[in-house]
Design an enzyme around this catalytic site. Structure first.
Site, PDB file in Angstrom:
ATOM      1  N   CYS A 145       0.838  -1.197   0.000  1.00  0.00           N
ATOM      2  CA  CYS A 145       0.000   0.000   0.000  1.00  0.00           C
ATOM      3  C   CYS A 145       0.876   1.251   0.000  1.00  0.00           C
ATOM      4  CB  CYS A 145      -0.909  -0.010   1.222  1.00  0.00           C
ATOM      5  SG  CYS A 145      -1.932   1.472   1.401  1.00  0.00           S
ATOM      6  N   CYS A 148       0.431   3.099   3.694  1.00  0.00           N
ATOM      7  CA  CYS A 148       0.950   2.568   4.959  1.00  0.00           C
ATOM      8  C   CYS A 148       2.016   1.495   4.792  1.00  0.00           C
ATOM      9  CB  CYS A 148      -0.201   2.024   5.797  1.00  0.00           C
ATOM     10  SG  CYS A 148      -1.051   0.614   5.051  1.00  0.00           S
ATOM     11  N   CYS A 196      -7.481  -1.010   1.603  1.00  0.00           N
ATOM     12  CA  CYS A 196      -6.410  -1.508   2.459  1.00  0.00           C
ATOM     13  C   CYS A 196      -6.982  -1.726   3.858  1.00  0.00           C
ATOM     14  CB  CYS A 196      -5.247  -0.522   2.491  1.00  0.00           C
ATOM     15  SG  CYS A 196      -3.924  -0.977   3.632  1.00  0.00           S
ATOM     16  N   CYS A 199      -5.108   0.919   6.584  1.00  0.00           N
ATOM     17  CA  CYS A 199      -5.344   2.372   6.602  1.00  0.00           C
ATOM     18  C   CYS A 199      -6.635   2.787   5.919  1.00  0.00           C
ATOM     19  CB  CYS A 199      -4.164   3.102   5.961  1.00  0.00           C
ATOM     20  SG  CYS A 199      -3.954   2.767   4.192  1.00  0.00           S
ATOM     21  N   CYS A 219      -8.749  -5.389  -9.843  1.00  0.00           N
ATOM     22  CA  CYS A 219      -8.335  -4.318 -10.760  1.00  0.00           C
ATOM     23  C   CYS A 219      -7.921  -3.110  -9.912  1.00  0.00           C
ATOM     24  CB  CYS A 219      -9.487  -3.967 -11.688  1.00  0.00           C
ATOM     25  SG  CYS A 219      -9.050  -2.878 -13.042  1.00  0.00           S
TER      26      CYS A 219
END
Length: 237
Positions: A145, A148, A196, A199, A219
């Site tokens: 990510c 984070c 995510c 976060c 996607c």
């Protein structure tokens, strides 16, 4: 001629002589109608209707103006509001979880992310297709990510979907949260928004048209991901 000759009989004879000529002519113009008479009658009828039609239209316009000046009915309010309510409903997104590991305000995110990253990850936007450099990434590693650093996808699950966004057929266990976004259910009932789990950043969407073994297509927006090459492979080489 009768005056010239002064004879009464001559006058009567002249009248009888002219009768066959004036009689049929008089009958023709008084009894028989010209060829264009039907058209003329229709024109007269139409001209007689024109004032009535114009009066009716003026009355309707006046009634419409009076109705517009009057109070708005409940039906009119409903007809204006329901399309806006439907648009709001299909675009509505589930709020973020309260137990996220990483919690930041919008101002904090804005200071840490670029404008494009903020527009996608925080404002739930979508990057333009075929613009992410991760589409050409072939190395072995993991995708984390951007916000984070939590590992999200492995390079072993990546595939070329041809859609213009980095695609994966599976995510790391517990790395993402799937939420419903009604507007995407129109084309795929199994579609979910991908966030995510650490976060709450918006990553993209998962669809039901992926390859085996999961038949899923994650996607993802390239700006939401950062690639980290596998260090163990480099050490072995």
């Amino acid at each position: 001629v009768a005056v010239i000759f002064g004879g009464k009989s001559d006058t009567m004879a002249l009248t009888r002589l002219c009768a066959p000529i004036h009689g049929p002519c008089a009958n023709t113009f008084s009894i028989q109608k010209p060829i264009h008479a039907p058209i003329t009658e229709k024109c007269y009828k139409f001209q007689n209707l024109r004032p009535k039609f114009g009066l009716q239209m003026r009355k309707k316009r006046k009634m419409a103006v009076e109705a517009a000046d009057g109070p708005i009915s409940v039906k009119e309010v409903f007809g204006f509001v329901w399309p806006l309510a439907l648009l709001w409903l299909v675009q509505r997104q589930v709020p973020l979880r309260n137990d996220l590991k990483v919690k930041k305000s919008k101002d904090e995110w804005k200071n840490e992310l670029t404008n494009e990253e903020f527009a996608v990850m925080i404002d739930r936007g979508t990057e333009r297709a075929f613009t992410s450099p991760l589409l050409q990434e072939k190395r072995s590693g993991k995708y984390v990510c951007t916000g984070c650093g939590q590992p999200l996808f492995s390079s072993s699950t990546k595939f070329n979907s041809g859609t213009g966004w980095p695609s994966f057929w599976d995510a790391e266990p517990g790395a993402v949260d799937l939420t419903i976004q009604p507007v995407y259910l129109i084309g795929d009932l199994g579609c979910r928004e991908v966030r995510c789990s650490a976060c709450g950043s918006h990553l993209g969407h998962v669809f039901s048209d992926g390859p085996p073994p999961t038949r899923k297509r994650y996607c993802m927006n390239g700006v939401s991901l950062a690639f980290e090459e596998d260090s163990t492979r480099n050490d072995s080489e």
